[in-house]
Write a protein that holds these residues in place. Sequence first.
Motif, PDB file in Angstrom:
ATOM      1  N   ASP A   1       0.830  -1.200   0.000  1.00  0.00           N
ATOM      2  CA  ASP A   1       0.000   0.000   0.000  1.00  0.00           C
ATOM      3  C   ASP A   1       0.868   1.255   0.000  1.00  0.00           C
ATOM      4  O   ASP A   1       1.981   1.243  -0.526  1.00  0.00           O
ATOM      5  N   ASP A   2       0.364   2.315   0.637  1.00  0.00           N
ATOM      6  CA  ASP A   2       1.041   3.618   0.609  1.00  0.00           C
ATOM      7  C   ASP A   2       2.134   3.757   1.658  1.00  0.00           C
ATOM      8  O   ASP A   2       2.641   4.863   1.873  1.00  0.00           O
ATOM      9  N   TYR A   3       2.453   2.681   2.355  1.00  0.00           N
ATOM     10  CA  TYR A   3       3.407   2.788   3.462  1.00  0.00           C
ATOM     11  C   TYR A   3       4.604   1.871   3.216  1.00  0.00           C
ATOM     12  O   TYR A   3       4.433   0.717   2.819  1.00  0.00           O
ATOM     13  N   ALA A   4       5.796   2.376   3.489  1.00  0.00           N
ATOM     14  CA  ALA A   4       7.001   1.548   3.376  1.00  0.00           C
ATOM     15  C   ALA A   4       7.635   1.447   4.756  1.00  0.00           C
ATOM     16  O   ALA A   4       7.711   2.439   5.495  1.00  0.00           O
ATOM     17  N   VAL A   5       8.069   0.239   5.121  1.00  0.00           N
ATOM     18  CA  VAL A   5       8.707   0.044   6.423  1.00  0.00           C
ATOM     19  C   VAL A   5      10.213   0.266   6.285  1.00  0.00           C
ATOM     20  O   VAL A   5      10.844  -0.262   5.379  1.00  0.00           O
ATOM     21  N   GLU A   6      10.761   1.099   7.171  1.00  0.00           N
ATOM     22  CA  GLU A   6      12.205   1.325   7.237  1.00  0.00           C
ATOM     23  C   GLU A   6      12.649   0.990   8.653  1.00  0.00           C
ATOM     24  O   GLU A   6      11.830   1.036   9.578  1.00  0.00           O
ATOM     25  N   SER A   7      13.913   0.682   8.843  1.00  0.00           N
ATOM     26  CA  SER A   7      14.350   0.388  10.208  1.00  0.00           C
ATOM     27  C   SER A   7      15.810   0.759  10.408  1.00  0.00           C
ATOM     28  O   SER A   7      16.537   1.001   9.446  1.00  0.00           O
ATOM     29  N   PHE A   8      16.205   0.829  11.672  1.00  0.00           N
ATOM     30  CA  PHE A   8      17.625   1.040  11.975  1.00  0.00           C
ATOM     31  C   PHE A   8      18.010   0.193  13.177  1.00  0.00           C
ATOM     32  O   PHE A   8      17.147  -0.222  13.968  1.00  0.00           O
ATOM     33  N   VAL A   9      19.314  -0.038  13.291  1.00  0.00           N
ATOM     34  CA  VAL A   9      19.863  -0.723  14.465  1.00  0.00           C
ATOM     35  C   VAL A   9      20.808   0.260  15.139  1.00  0.00           C
ATOM     36  O   VAL A   9      21.726   0.789  14.490  1.00  0.00           O
ATOM     37  N   ASP A  10      20.555   0.574  16.379  1.00  0.00           N
ATOM     38  CA  ASP A  10      21.395   1.415  17.250  1.00  0.00           C
ATOM     39  C   ASP A  10      21.388   2.906  16.916  1.00  0.00           C
ATOM     40  O   ASP A  10      21.142   3.721  17.781  1.00  0.00           O
ATOM     41  N   HIS A  11      21.712   3.267  15.671  1.00  0.00           N
ATOM     42  CA  HIS A  11      21.921   4.698  15.376  1.00  0.00           C
ATOM     43  C   HIS A  11      20.759   5.259  14.569  1.00  0.00           C
ATOM     44  O   HIS A  11      20.585   4.923  13.390  1.00  0.00           O
ATOM     45  N   ILE A  12      19.994   6.131  15.177  1.00  0.00           N
ATOM     46  CA  ILE A  12      18.840   6.702  14.491  1.00  0.00           C
ATOM     47  C   ILE A  12      19.327   7.604  13.349  1.00  0.00           C
ATOM     48  O   ILE A  12      20.218   8.441  13.551  1.00  0.00           O
ATOM     49  N   PRO A  13      18.778   7.432  12.139  1.00  0.00           N
ATOM     50  CA  PRO A  13      19.202   8.308  11.029  1.00  0.00           C
ATOM     51  C   PRO A  13      18.859   9.765  11.337  1.00  0.00           C
ATOM     52  O   PRO A  13      17.771  10.058  11.851  1.00  0.00           O
ATOM     53  N   GLU A  14      19.775  10.638  11.024  1.00  0.00           N
ATOM     54  CA  GLU A  14      19.601  12.073  11.268  1.00  0.00           C
ATOM     55  C   GLU A  14      18.287  12.592  10.656  1.00  0.00           C
ATOM     56  O   GLU A  14      17.566  13.369  11.271  1.00  0.00           O
ATOM     57  N   GLU A  15      17.974  12.091   9.480  1.00  0.00           N
ATOM     58  CA  GLU A  15      16.785  12.625   8.793  1.00  0.00           C
ATOM     59  C   GLU A  15      15.467  12.097   9.388  1.00  0.00           C
ATOM     60  O   GLU A  15      14.399  12.532   8.990  1.00  0.00           O
ATOM     61  N   TRP A  16      15.545  11.203  10.348  1.00  0.00           N
ATOM     62  CA  TRP A  16      14.322  10.740  11.044  1.00  0.00           C
ATOM     63  C   TRP A  16      13.950  11.661  12.202  1.00  0.00           C
ATOM     64  O   TRP A  16      12.828  11.603  12.706  1.00  0.00           O
ATOM     65  N   LEU A  17      14.895  12.460  12.691  1.00  0.00           N
ATOM     66  CA  LEU A  17      14.738  13.072  14.014  1.00  0.00           C
ATOM     67  C   LEU A  17      13.487  13.942  14.165  1.00  0.00           C
ATOM     68  O   LEU A  17      12.782  13.835  15.171  1.00  0.00           O
ATOM     69  N   ASP A  18      13.225  14.793  13.160  1.00  0.00           N
ATOM     70  CA  ASP A  18      12.073  15.700  13.309  1.00  0.00           C
ATOM     71  C   ASP A  18      10.755  14.917  13.397  1.00  0.00           C
ATOM     72  O   ASP A  18       9.923  15.170  14.273  1.00  0.00           O
ATOM     73  N   ASP A  19      10.588  13.947  12.483  1.00  0.00           N
ATOM     74  CA  ASP A  19       9.348  13.164  12.505  1.00  0.00           C
ATOM     75  C   ASP A  19       9.244  12.333  13.790  1.00  0.00           C
ATOM     76  O   ASP A  19       8.161  12.205  14.374  1.00  0.00           O
ATOM     77  N   ARG A  20      10.385  11.796  14.240  1.00  0.00           N
ATOM     78  CA  ARG A  20      10.368  10.973  15.454  1.00  0.00           C
ATOM     79  C   ARG A  20       9.990  11.795  16.688  1.00  0.00           C
ATOM     80  O   ARG A  20       9.344  11.302  17.612  1.00  0.00           O
ATOM     81  N   ALA A  21      10.403  13.072  16.681  1.00  0.00           N
ATOM     82  CA  ALA A  21      10.039  13.943  17.810  1.00  0.00           C
ATOM     83  C   ALA A  21       8.523  14.124  17.859  1.00  0.00           C
ATOM     84  O   ALA A  21       7.909  14.049  18.927  1.00  0.00           O
ATOM     85  N   VAL A  22       7.909  14.309  16.693  1.00  0.00           N
ATOM     86  CA  VAL A  22       6.446  14.451  16.643  1.00  0.00           C
ATOM     87  C   VAL A  22       5.791  13.169  17.156  1.00  0.00           C
ATOM     88  O   VAL A  22       4.883  13.195  17.990  1.00  0.00           O
ATOM     89  N   LEU A  23       6.294  12.022  16.681  1.00  0.00           N
ATOM     90  CA  LEU A  23       5.712  10.736  17.087  1.00  0.00           C
ATOM     91  C   LEU A  23       5.884  10.514  18.593  1.00  0.00           C
ATOM     92  O   LEU A  23       4.977  10.044  19.280  1.00  0.00           O
ATOM     93  N   GLN A  24       7.065  10.864  19.111  1.00  0.00           N
ATOM     94  CA  GLN A  24       7.327  10.645  20.542  1.00  0.00           C
ATOM     95  C   GLN A  24       6.416  11.523  21.394  1.00  0.00           C
ATOM     96  O   GLN A  24       5.899  11.102  22.429  1.00  0.00           O
ATOM     97  N   GLN A  25       6.206  12.752  20.944  1.00  0.00           N
ATOM     98  CA  GLN A  25       5.332  13.655  21.694  1.00  0.00           C
ATOM     99  C   GLN A  25       3.895  13.121  21.699  1.00  0.00           C
ATOM    100  O   GLN A  25       3.223  13.123  22.725  1.00  0.00           O
ATOM    101  N   ARG A  26       3.455  12.607  20.558  1.00  0.00           N
ATOM    102  CA  ARG A  26       2.100  12.028  20.469  1.00  0.00           C
ATOM    103  C   ARG A  26       1.984  10.800  21.364  1.00  0.00           C
ATOM    104  O   ARG A  26       0.930  10.515  21.920  1.00  0.00           O
ATOM    105  N   MET A  27       3.086  10.059  21.459  1.00  0.00           N
ATOM    106  CA  MET A  27       3.079   8.852  22.288  1.00  0.00           C
ATOM    107  C   MET A  27       2.649   9.198  23.716  1.00  0.00           C
ATOM    108  O   MET A  27       1.963   8.418  24.389  1.00  0.00           O
TER     109      MET A  27
END
Length: 363
Positions: free
Chosen positions: A198-224
């Motif tokens: 569908d319209d969603y792709a799964v991405e993942s990381f081990v240990d080191h969060i990609p720099e370009e994830w940080l802004d979106d992850r902050a939004v997700l963490q706040q919603r959490m």
Amino acid sequence: MTYAVRPRPRKVAGPRRGEVDRLGAVNEDPDIRPIDLLDPVQEPAARDWIEVHAAVQRELFGDRGSAWTLEEIRGFHRSPTGRRFALAAWSADRIVGALEVRMPTTDNLDLALVWLSVHPDHRKRGLGAALLREGESIAAAHGRGTLMGETEWAEGDTDEAEAFAARHGYAIGQTMIRSAMRLPADRAHLEALARSDDDYAVESFVDHIPEEWLDDRAVLQQRMSTDAPLDDLALEEEAWDAERVRESFARALESGRRFVESAARHLPTGRLVAFTTIAVSAGSPDLGYQQDTLVLREHRGHGLGLRLKAANALRVMDELPQVTSVRTWNAASNAHMLAVNRRLGYAVEGYSREWQKQTRGNE
Ligand SMILES: CC(C)(COP(=O)(O)OP(=O)(O)OC[C@H]1O[C@@H](n2cnc3c(N)ncnc32)[C@H](O)[C@@H]1OP(=O)(O)O)[C@@H](O)C(=O)NCCC(=O)NCCS
């Protein structure tokens, strides 16, 4: 209130030895002192302090307890997002009671979380009450009017600390279910659950969060902090930004934690809209802790929670094959997450309760 780095023994104010206090406990004149977990000189005491918490976990869960390492606790004590104080109750030259008071400093400014353990061999002497009293006065000195603490028990047991919490004025804020999934799990089953077109792709990381994830992850963490069920807990929304996400991963990695995280990218907008994380402590490399899982409200109903958790379990099997089980806690009221977990093979192991006490109006 500030504590000296090398504090001298200090007696707790209260009834004299042998007197019965208003909670019915015979006072043992407990020797309670602050302990600086970051001070290398106090390291042997710091290890004993952690060991008291670990002894309680062994008592409750045998070899399936959940223990923080000293390095992890030190990481928390260095964090800029909260202030933490530790106190130890001594009997002769041994630490037999341990208390931490944590006060967030970027959000939830009325909150103080207490973590209290008394060694099973030193119960019913008033140590728990004395430590709690000290913790509550630290909270009051910092203007905190909402206190929270946690109790735990294994499946088939009862909550032994319930009477203690209730007697000290704490009310149930939330009941959690602890469950675990064995790894390696059936790969074909997980792959079928993780598949998508569908319209969603799964991405993942081990240990080191990609720099370009940080802004979106902050939004997700706040919603959490607001979207997972809070039941009766008086918690406010947390304040997250990219720097806080970066700092918290960096600090945890430094303390020996490893991470496997998967996220769903919404292809039409390019944003991350869901995530799930498993952390592994250096103290128990065969045990994964399932941490947060969140799908943004506007992207629910596409099976993303189940898909991400299945994909992340596969990634753990590939990257950290020493992990033989993953442990998680969910609100008993969280029917959706519990249903996802059942499909992944999680089985109930125990329970925990968040207790809270509002002190405003009692002063
Ligand atoms: C809950 C816990 C901290 C209590 O520690 P403790 O040192 O036994 O606490 P106290 O001695 O102050 O009080 C425990 C009970 O003993 C009673 N007691 C105290 N002194 C006593 C004495 N001399 N003789 C007999 N009973 C006594 C108290 O009245 C209290 O009764 P209650 O449970 O009905 O309230 C301890 O059991 C523990 O570590 N549990 C696991 C961790 C946990 O659940 N912590 C979170 C607590 S919110």
